[in-house]
Design a protein around this motif. Structure first.
Motif, PDB file in Angstrom:
ATOM      1  N   ASN A  58       0.810  -1.204   0.000  1.00  0.00           N
ATOM      2  CA  ASN A  58       0.000   0.000   0.000  1.00  0.00           C
ATOM      3  C   ASN A  58       0.850   1.263   0.000  1.00  0.00           C
ATOM      4  N   ILE A  59       2.061   1.181   0.568  1.00  0.00           N
ATOM      5  CA  ILE A  59       2.959   2.343   0.547  1.00  0.00           C
ATOM      6  C   ILE A  59       3.561   2.515  -0.844  1.00  0.00           C
ATOM      7  N   TRP A  60       4.029   1.427  -1.422  1.00  0.00           N
ATOM      8  CA  TRP A  60       4.545   1.519  -2.785  1.00  0.00           C
ATOM      9  C   TRP A  60       3.387   1.825  -3.738  1.00  0.00           C
ATOM     10  N   GLY A  61       3.581   2.724  -4.612  1.00  0.00           N
ATOM     11  CA  GLY A  61       2.543   3.096  -5.565  1.00  0.00           C
ATOM     12  C   GLY A  61       3.164   3.669  -6.822  1.00  0.00           C
ATOM     13  N   VAL A  62       2.314   4.286  -7.614  1.00  0.00           N
ATOM     14  CA  VAL A  62       2.792   4.816  -8.897  1.00  0.00           C
ATOM     15  C   VAL A  62       3.780   5.945  -8.695  1.00  0.00           C
ATOM     16  N   ILE A  63       3.716   6.638  -7.543  1.00  0.00           N
ATOM     17  CA  ILE A  63       4.671   7.731  -7.302  1.00  0.00           C
ATOM     18  C   ILE A  63       6.087   7.192  -7.257  1.00  0.00           C
ATOM     19  N   GLY A 107      -0.299   4.793   3.799  1.00  0.00           N
ATOM     20  CA  GLY A 107      -0.670   3.391   3.608  1.00  0.00           C
ATOM     21  C   GLY A 107      -0.202   2.498   4.725  1.00  0.00           C
ATOM     22  N   ILE A 108       0.287   3.110   5.822  1.00  0.00           N
ATOM     23  CA  ILE A 108       0.834   2.316   6.916  1.00  0.00           C
ATOM     24  C   ILE A 108      -0.261   1.648   7.740  1.00  0.00           C
ATOM     25  N   LEU A 109      -1.526   2.012   7.523  1.00  0.00           N
ATOM     26  CA  LEU A 109      -2.610   1.436   8.318  1.00  0.00           C
ATOM     27  C   LEU A 109      -3.292   0.269   7.614  1.00  0.00           C
ATOM     28  N   ALA A 110      -2.755  -0.153   6.475  1.00  0.00           N
ATOM     29  CA  ALA A 110      -3.394  -1.228   5.723  1.00  0.00           C
ATOM     30  C   ALA A 110      -3.452  -2.515   6.535  1.00  0.00           C
ATOM     31  N   GLY A 111      -2.416  -2.793   7.308  1.00  0.00           N
ATOM     32  CA  GLY A 111      -2.418  -4.001   8.132  1.00  0.00           C
ATOM     33  C   GLY A 111      -3.345  -3.883   9.324  1.00  0.00           C
ATOM     34  N   ALA A 112      -3.333  -2.690   9.954  1.00  0.00           N
ATOM     35  CA  ALA A 112      -4.206  -2.500  11.117  1.00  0.00           C
ATOM     36  C   ALA A 112      -5.671  -2.545  10.729  1.00  0.00           C
ATOM     37  N   ASN A 113      -5.983  -2.194   9.484  1.00  0.00           N
ATOM     38  CA  ASN A 113      -7.382  -2.156   9.060  1.00  0.00           C
ATOM     39  C   ASN A 113      -8.022  -3.538   9.012  1.00  0.00           C
ATOM     40  N   VAL A 161       0.804  -8.348  18.393  1.00  0.00           N
ATOM     41  CA  VAL A 161       2.172  -8.611  17.933  1.00  0.00           C
ATOM     42  C   VAL A 161       2.327  -8.227  16.474  1.00  0.00           C
ATOM     43  N   ALA A 162       1.338  -8.558  15.659  1.00  0.00           N
ATOM     44  CA  ALA A 162       1.450  -8.359  14.214  1.00  0.00           C
ATOM     45  C   ALA A 162       1.467  -6.892  13.834  1.00  0.00           C
ATOM     46  N   ILE A 163       0.609  -6.071  14.437  1.00  0.00           N
ATOM     47  CA  ILE A 163       0.512  -4.667  14.032  1.00  0.00           C
ATOM     48  C   ILE A 163       1.798  -3.898  14.319  1.00  0.00           C
ATOM     49  N   PRO A 164       2.356  -3.949  15.531  1.00  0.00           N
ATOM     50  CA  PRO A 164       3.621  -3.211  15.732  1.00  0.00           C
ATOM     51  C   PRO A 164       4.760  -3.728  14.869  1.00  0.00           C
ATOM     52  N   ARG A 165       4.987  -5.041  14.853  1.00  0.00           N
ATOM     53  CA  ARG A 165       6.126  -5.584  14.117  1.00  0.00           C
ATOM     54  C   ARG A 165       5.982  -5.372  12.622  1.00  0.00           C
ATOM     55  N   GLY A 166       4.819  -5.718  12.091  1.00  0.00           N
ATOM     56  CA  GLY A 166       4.636  -5.604  10.647  1.00  0.00           C
ATOM     57  C   GLY A 166       4.624  -4.179  10.159  1.00  0.00           C
ATOM     58  N   THR A 167       3.958  -3.262  10.888  1.00  0.00           N
ATOM     59  CA  THR A 167       3.862  -1.862  10.456  1.00  0.00           C
ATOM     60  C   THR A 167       5.227  -1.190  10.484  1.00  0.00           C
ATOM     61  N   LEU A 168       5.963  -1.351  11.574  1.00  0.00           N
ATOM     62  CA  LEU A 168       7.261  -0.671  11.686  1.00  0.00           C
ATOM     63  C   LEU A 168       8.277  -1.231  10.698  1.00  0.00           C
ATOM     64  N   LEU A 169       8.266  -2.543  10.480  1.00  0.00           N
ATOM     65  CA  LEU A 169       9.190  -3.102   9.494  1.00  0.00           C
ATOM     66  C   LEU A 169       8.806  -2.674   8.081  1.00  0.00           C
ATOM     67  N   ALA A 170       7.523  -2.544   7.806  1.00  0.00           N
ATOM     68  CA  ALA A 170       7.097  -2.073   6.485  1.00  0.00           C
ATOM     69  C   ALA A 170       7.571  -0.644   6.255  1.00  0.00           C
ATOM     70  N   ILE A 171       7.458   0.213   7.275  1.00  0.00           N
ATOM     71  CA  ILE A 171       7.954   1.587   7.148  1.00  0.00           C
ATOM     72  C   ILE A 171       9.459   1.591   6.917  1.00  0.00           C
ATOM     73  N   PHE A 172      10.172   0.735   7.641  1.00  0.00           N
ATOM     74  CA  PHE A 172      11.633   0.704   7.491  1.00  0.00           C
ATOM     75  C   PHE A 172      12.040   0.268   6.092  1.00  0.00           C
ATOM     76  N   TRP A 173      11.505  -0.866   5.620  1.00  0.00           N
ATOM     77  CA  TRP A 173      11.949  -1.389   4.332  1.00  0.00           C
ATOM     78  C   TRP A 173      11.508  -0.504   3.162  1.00  0.00           C
ATOM     79  N   THR A 174      10.328   0.073   3.233  1.00  0.00           N
ATOM     80  CA  THR A 174       9.913   0.965   2.141  1.00  0.00           C
ATOM     81  C   THR A 174      10.746   2.238   2.140  1.00  0.00           C
ATOM     82  N   THR A 175      11.103   2.732   3.324  1.00  0.00           N
ATOM     83  CA  THR A 175      11.973   3.920   3.375  1.00  0.00           C
ATOM     84  C   THR A 175      13.334   3.604   2.776  1.00  0.00           C
ATOM     85  N   VAL A 176      13.873   2.437   3.110  1.00  0.00           N
ATOM     86  CA  VAL A 176      15.154   2.026   2.524  1.00  0.00           C
ATOM     87  C   VAL A 176      15.043   1.929   1.014  1.00  0.00           C
TER      88      VAL A 176
END
Length: 1026
Positions: free
Chosen positions: A130-135, A334-340, A350-365
């Motif tokens: 959800n974070i990755w997009g056409v931009i 798009g960081i709330l796609a998992g929490a939704n 467990v899933a929301i903190p770990r998955g959301t923060l790692l998604a932010i990290f890897w997409t930023t990288v």
């Protein structure tokens, strides 16, 4: 020696039997017993258990209940429903059914297990897609060319900080208790309450539904452009986009309705496609550049190109740092796609903190890597012409020109690598390079179609995530019933409780916006809706932390309340930086929905931080009052009302509410005559009574006590009610109309309450109505339109003072919350009727103050106030002027003062005779043979009895009360309310039955309501300003 048993938790615990304890002589025998192997301790006390704290049941196991404190400490013989004994041994059967359970209640098998996802598939992959997009594919190279690699990294890191702070706040909220379905709406509503949670839930669900159309149109535009390049079209470019978009969103709907398992598999497929496209891009940057790619500005990794592209080169209308930031930031959302889809996660905490923060990290990288790599390989401007090399240009130059002139006139970093794009740069005709060609990543990639596939995967995965998020959030909102007409969409189907109706609604919204095809206008509003959610999530975390509520105990510790506040403020600032008008629209919609929920006041209680904050503020304000001394100017009548169940005496409640609403304290009190028992405690429980008061819009507290008798309960309330300076100073009770038929002890206790109130420096008010005060439950639907009243209390009961006679009396009245709300005369406009005040004795001014407060209400504002005072015929005018001048100094606005010269006249003989007959049963027989000692002994045994000596001592006052009643009948027959100074019976001089007779004869046979008032003889009015 055999070791003691060890429970599954690793604790050495004694085993307890679940079989009934032994009986000895008809009594329960609780203690130790030996079963041949180990010592067993039998008790009602239960060891700690998960069942005691859970709200749900596990299939195959009967849910256990914790014994109540009453069951533990009361005599077992008095407890008709003792709880079962609990058994804890080494082989605890956690999943077996109770042997005593009936076969008919057993189920054939466990319910189907719904599909649940872990943190990788359920949250991280979903958020990254959800974070990755056409931009990422079409705008990041262009942003890099404008802002340079350095500032683009700043933009990426700043966006990541904002989303990272929001991720930390989300993690903290998600780990502060068990998270159910509803995603963002569930997190905000359970933290900040239904008001803000409901408004955000509605617009967030709508924003996700419209975002489906946005991402689908992005996919359709890419497909339509490919068709145009190949010379293919269906109708025309615009309608082609609409047709492709509708077909695409229909296919996505089919995937969604097939179930979360199929939707998750599709997301994994899209994720693999994007990974392959990234790999193709990275490989392309390493491969040597062909002449064709060089003509388009790609030269592989070059330090000089990296250095040139590191600094900004802004151009165009959006050429600024904030302009680039506003374009890029939506790609970081798009960081709330998992929490939704929190309801479909195996362990959301467990899933929301770990998955959301790692998604932010890897997409930023990934954003940083793509920005740096493309900035090190591609120049800003290129012509795309294979003939723009320096060698070709030199060969075609004028032979007479100076050798190397072509080389010297070349400008730009491309000149170092044999290419001259100076002409197109000067003319503004360059169509390639990062500044001009949006498909730069496709050009760099080893296989351009894979980048196109990545664009397809990014758009379709985002559209699919939004198509799933919108119904999931909306379903939870519908089930909470905060808004009308949406409950239809809350129904779930299948083992995963899929909101199929919600899917169809989101599909209809998406198709509507695809057909409109004007998404450039709606897109900023949608972005602001998402930012509103981020702001409120951060504020939720900050607010929950700052209130210091003991219930705020998130297991995720890596957050800061001040960072959360910063994230909330920055999110709001970014809303206005993106599009100020869209921010105003988004905030306006949130405020409108917030106002609606505040007006409707849904009956939900989620333990929000707003409740904790209200408690903190109220406590702080009450404590601060301790440092403020009382002053006459700030005197407020704070009324303790002995109503019993408030619904049984609505007229009393309405009158006091008119005096105190938005002004001072009102506390409805209920005294239950009983010993301590669950039934009595349930009767005085405030939930149903407070609900009735709230429905009636009466701003009052409720306090119930259990006491052995009425007087003891009233004394408890007068001494213990209130908090600090916020405590009652006026006691209001109803007139005891059945005192002649009731037991004399009851009348004595009733008068004792008045004496106790005077001893505690309370002002006292007593309300009497001709129709009575009490409304039985059976008559609440057929009340008198003028003044509600029911039949008087039956003999032997003391109901008119607000006290049920026994705990069982009102045991059937627990449905008071749903009882109809009877209207009373104190709720209707009084027109131009009069409020007559008989200020016969100076009590400090309370007799004047209460009617003044009453006439400040709209329904009493047109009433004329008349003040009656006693006096002589000779000095009648002087007395009137004296009292009128005093009232003017009090600034009460009462201008009609009348002097009653005949107040000291003799009453009619028949009225005196009636009064004496009323006291007949309470007279002591004067027997000269027994002497005075016998009379005193009888008085000690029956203190309510009246001797001849008592009658003589109080004869003058008795005649005055009879005469006052005659005057009231003459002057105030048509008044809306009569306020009379209450006489005071001296303790030890005036027997309780005689005092009661005074109160009765004074207010007898009057059609208007009569309010007897007596202040505590301290000033409550002043004409000084300090």
């Amino acid at each position: 020696m055999e070791e003691p048993p060890v429970a599954s938790e690793g604790l050495h615990l004694p085993a307890l039997r679940s079989t009934p304890p032994t009986q000895a002589n008809g009594k329960e025998n609780l203690g130790y017993r030996f079963d041949g192997k180990q010592l067993r301790y039998e008790t009602l006390d239960a060891p700690p258990s998960y069942d005691f704290y859970a709200n749900t049941e596990v299939w195959g196991r009967r849910r256990r209940s914790r014994p109540s404190l009453f069951q533990l400490h009361t005599n077992p013989e008095d407890d008709t429903s003792p709880p079962p004994l609990y058994e804890e041994t080494t082989d605890r059967r956690m999943s077996g059914r109770d042997s005593s359970e009936e076969e008919g209640d057993e189920e054939d098998g466990p319910p189907p297990e719904p599909t649940r996802f872990g943190w990788v598939q359920g949250v991280m992959i979903r958020c990254m897609l959800n974070i990755w997009g056409v931009i990422l594919f079409l705008r990041l190279p262009w942003i890099t060319s404008q802002a340079g690699i350095g500032l683009t990294w700043v933009i990426i890191i700043l966006s990541a900080c904002i989303t990272g702070i929001t991720g930390l706040s989300t993690s903290a909220i998600a780990t502060n208790g068990k998270v159910k379905g509803g995603g963002t709406y569930f997190l905000i509503s359970r933290s900040l309450g239904p008001e803000l949670g409901g408004s955000i839930g509605l617009i967030f669900a709508f924003a996700n539904a419209v975002a489906v159309a946005m991402h689908t149109v992005g996919f359709a535009e890419t497909v339509a452009s490919l068709m145009q390049e190949s010379g293919t079209k269906m109708v025309d470019p615009l309608n082609d986009i609409r047709i492709i978009g509708v077909i695409t969103v229909t296919c996505l709907l089919a995937i969604s309705m097939a179930g979360m398992e199929w939707e998750s598999k599709a997301q994994v497929l899209f994720f693999l496609v994007i990974m392959v496209s990234f790999a193709s891009y990275i490989v392309g940057t390493i491969m040597p550049a062909t002449p064709e790619k060089q003509s388009q500005g790609f030269f592989s990794y070059k330090a000089a190109i990296f250095a040139d592209n590191f600094v900004p080169s802004f151009s165009g209308p959006d050429g600024s740092f904030f302009g680039m930031f506003s374009i890029f930031f939506p790609s970081a959302t798009g960081i709330l796609a998992g929490a939704n889809i929190s309801g479909d996660l195996r362990d959301p905490t467990v899933a929301i903190p770990r998955g959301t923060l790692l998604a932010i990290f890897w997409t930023t990288v990934s954003y940083l890597i793509i920005c740096a790599t493309i900035g090190a390989c591609v120049v800003r401007d290129a012509s795309g012409s294979i003939n723009d090399t320096i060698a070709v240009l030199a060969a075609t130059a004028d032979p007479l020109s100076v050798s190397g002139a072509a080389s010297e006139s070349c400008e730009g970093i491309a000149c170092q690598y044999g290419w001259d794009f100076s002409a197109c740069v000067k003319n503004g005709t360059c169509i390639y390079g990062m500044s001009n060609y949006y498909q730069s990543m496709s050009m760099v990639s080893a296989c351009a179609p894979l980048i196109t596939a990545g664009i397809f995967g990014a758009t379709l995965s985002s559209a699919l995530a939004c198509l799933v998020s919108a119904p999931k959030v909306f379903q939870c909102l519908c089930k909470d019933n905060l808004y009308p007409l949406i409950g239809f969409f809350g129904k779930g189907y299948g083992k995963n409780d899929e909101p199929l109706r919600g899917y169809l609604l989101a599909y209809i919204i998406a198709v509507a916006f695809i057909l409109i095809a004007e998404l450039n206008t709606i897109a900023p509003i949608i972005s602001n809706f998402f930012l509103c959610s981020y702001a409120l999530i951060n504020f939720s975390c900050f607010h929950a932390s700052i209130t210091n509520s003991p219930g705020w105990r998130p297991s995720f510790r890596y957050y800061s309340k001040w960072l959360s506040l910063l994230g909330a403020v920055v999110s709001v600032v970014i809303m206005f930086l993106l599009t100020y008008w869209a921010a105003l629209i988004a905030i306006g919609i949130v405020v409108f929905l917030l106002g609606y929920v505040l007006y409707k006041r849904p009956e939900v209680n989620w333990g929000s931080s707003v409740q904790a904050s209200s408690y903190n503020m109220a406590l702080s304000q009450v404590v601060s009052l301790n440092m403020v001394d009382d002053h006459i100017k700030n005197y407020r009548p704070q009324v303790l009302v002995l109503t019993g169940a408030p619904s049984s005496r609505p007229a009393m409640v309405d009158l006091v509410s008119s005096l105190t609403k938005n002004l001072s304290l009102m506390m409805c009190a209920n005294i239950v005559k009983s010993g301590p028992s669950p039934l009595a405690l349930a009767e005085v429980s405030g939930n149903k009574h407070v609900a009735w008061l709230n429905r009636r819009r009466v701003r009052s507290f409720y306090r119930g006590v259990v006491a052995n008798d009425l007087r003891a309960g009233a004394k408890i309330l007068m001494q213990g009610a209130g908090l600090g300076r916020i405590k009652p100073n006026v006691l209001m009770l109803g007139f005891k109309s059945d005192w002649c038929q009731d037991a004399p002890e009851s009348t004595h206790n009733f008068i004792g309450i008045l004496h106790d109130a005077f001893d505690m420096q309370y002002g006292v008010c007593m309300l009497r109505m001709k129709e009575g005060l009490e409304i039985s439950e059976a008559l609440q639907g057929q009340v008198n339109a003028a003044f509600n009243g029911g039949p008087g209390s039956q003999p032997g009961q003391i109901n008119t003072t607000g006290v049920p006679p026994t705990a069982e009396t009102n045991a059937d009245s627990v449905s008071v919350v749903v009882a109809p709300q009877p209207s009373t005369g104190f709720q209707t406009s009084q027109g131009k009727k009069t409020v007559d005040i008989y200020w016969l004795s100076d009590d400090g001014g309370l007799t004047l103050l209460l009617p003044y407060l009453l006439t400040r209400r709209k329904r009493w504002s047109r009433s004329k106030v008349r003040v009656f005072v006693g006096g002589d015929q000779q000095s009648k005018e002087e007395k009137r002027e004296e009292v009128l001048e005093l009232i003017k100094k009090f600034r009460l606005g009462f201008n009609d003062v009348q002097v009653l010269p005949d107040i000291n006249g003799k009453p009619l003989p028949e009225h005196v005779r009636r009064f004496e007959e009323q006291l007949g049963p309470y007279r002591l027989d004067a027997n000269p043979k027994e002497g005075a000692g016998a009379i005193e002994r009888e008085r000690e045994r029956q203190p309510w009895m009246i001797s001849n000596q008592d009658m003589e001592k109080n004869r003058t006052k008795s005649l005055r009360m009879i005469r006052l009643n005659e005057i009231l009948l003459d002057y105030s027959r048509d008044a809306a309310l009569i306020v009379v100074t209450m006489p005071v019976g001296r303790r030890g001089v005036c027997p309780s039955s005689l005092y009661m007779a005074w109160l009765d004869i004074l207010s007898q046979d009057l059609r208007p309501p009569v309010l007897l008032v007596r202040g505590n003889q301290e000033n409550v009015l002043t004409f000084y300003c300090q």
